[in-house]
Design a protein around this motif. Structure first.
Motif, PDB file in Angstrom:
ATOM      1  N   LEU A  28       0.825  -1.204   0.000  1.00 26.71           N
ATOM      2  CA  LEU A  28       0.000   0.000   0.000  1.00 26.71           C
ATOM      3  C   LEU A  28       0.863   1.259   0.000  1.00 26.71           C
ATOM      4  O   LEU A  28       0.596   2.216  -0.729  1.00 26.71           O
ATOM      5  CB  LEU A  28      -0.913  -0.008   1.226  1.00 26.71           C
ATOM      6  N   ALA A  29       1.918   1.263   0.781  1.00 24.97           N
ATOM      7  CA  ALA A  29       2.809   2.419   0.832  1.00 24.97           C
ATOM      8  C   ALA A  29       3.577   2.585  -0.475  1.00 24.97           C
ATOM      9  O   ALA A  29       3.805   3.703  -0.936  1.00 24.97           O
ATOM     10  CB  ALA A  29       3.779   2.274   1.993  1.00 24.97           C
ATOM     11  N   THR A  30       3.975   1.481  -1.092  1.00 24.28           N
ATOM     12  CA  THR A  30       4.728   1.552  -2.347  1.00 24.28           C
ATOM     13  C   THR A  30       3.866   2.096  -3.482  1.00 24.28           C
ATOM     14  O   THR A  30       4.331   2.907  -4.281  1.00 24.28           O
ATOM     15  CB  THR A  30       5.262   0.157  -2.725  1.00 24.28           C
ATOM     16  N   THR A  31       2.616   1.668  -3.542  1.00 18.69           N
ATOM     17  CA  THR A  31       1.742   2.163  -4.612  1.00 18.69           C
ATOM     18  C   THR A  31       1.337   3.607  -4.370  1.00 18.69           C
ATOM     19  O   THR A  31       0.976   4.308  -5.314  1.00 18.69           O
ATOM     20  CB  THR A  31       0.473   1.296  -4.740  1.00 18.69           C
ATOM     21  N   GLY A  32       1.411   4.071  -3.141  1.00 16.89           N
ATOM     22  CA  GLY A  32       1.047   5.446  -2.830  1.00 16.89           C
ATOM     23  C   GLY A  32       2.164   6.447  -3.066  1.00 16.89           C
ATOM     24  O   GLY A  32       1.941   7.650  -2.969  1.00 16.89           O
TER      25      GLY A  32
END
Length: 59
Positions: A28-32
């Motif tokens: 989730l953090a990487t895609t954000g």
């Protein structure tokens, strides 16, 4: 360290759940991330081509 290993072996399902949750939040953090923060990666490449002159076969 031995206490942590014993706790992990006793509570396998809890450790699996924590691992899945951590992986989920990591994705989730990487895609954000904005595109500016992700560097473009280009791997250097080198190709060497050579010929080897061998002995001629006798017919």
């Amino acid at each position: 360290m031995q206490l942590l290993a014993a706790f992990s072996l006793r509570n396998r399902s809890l450790i699996a759940l924590v691992t899945v949750v951590a992986a989920f939040f990591g994705v989730l953090a990487t895609t954000g991330l904005r595109q500016e923060l992700i560097p473009s990666i280009e791997f250097p490449q080198l190709a060497v081509v050579s010929t080897y002159r061998g002995r001629r076969r006798r017919s």
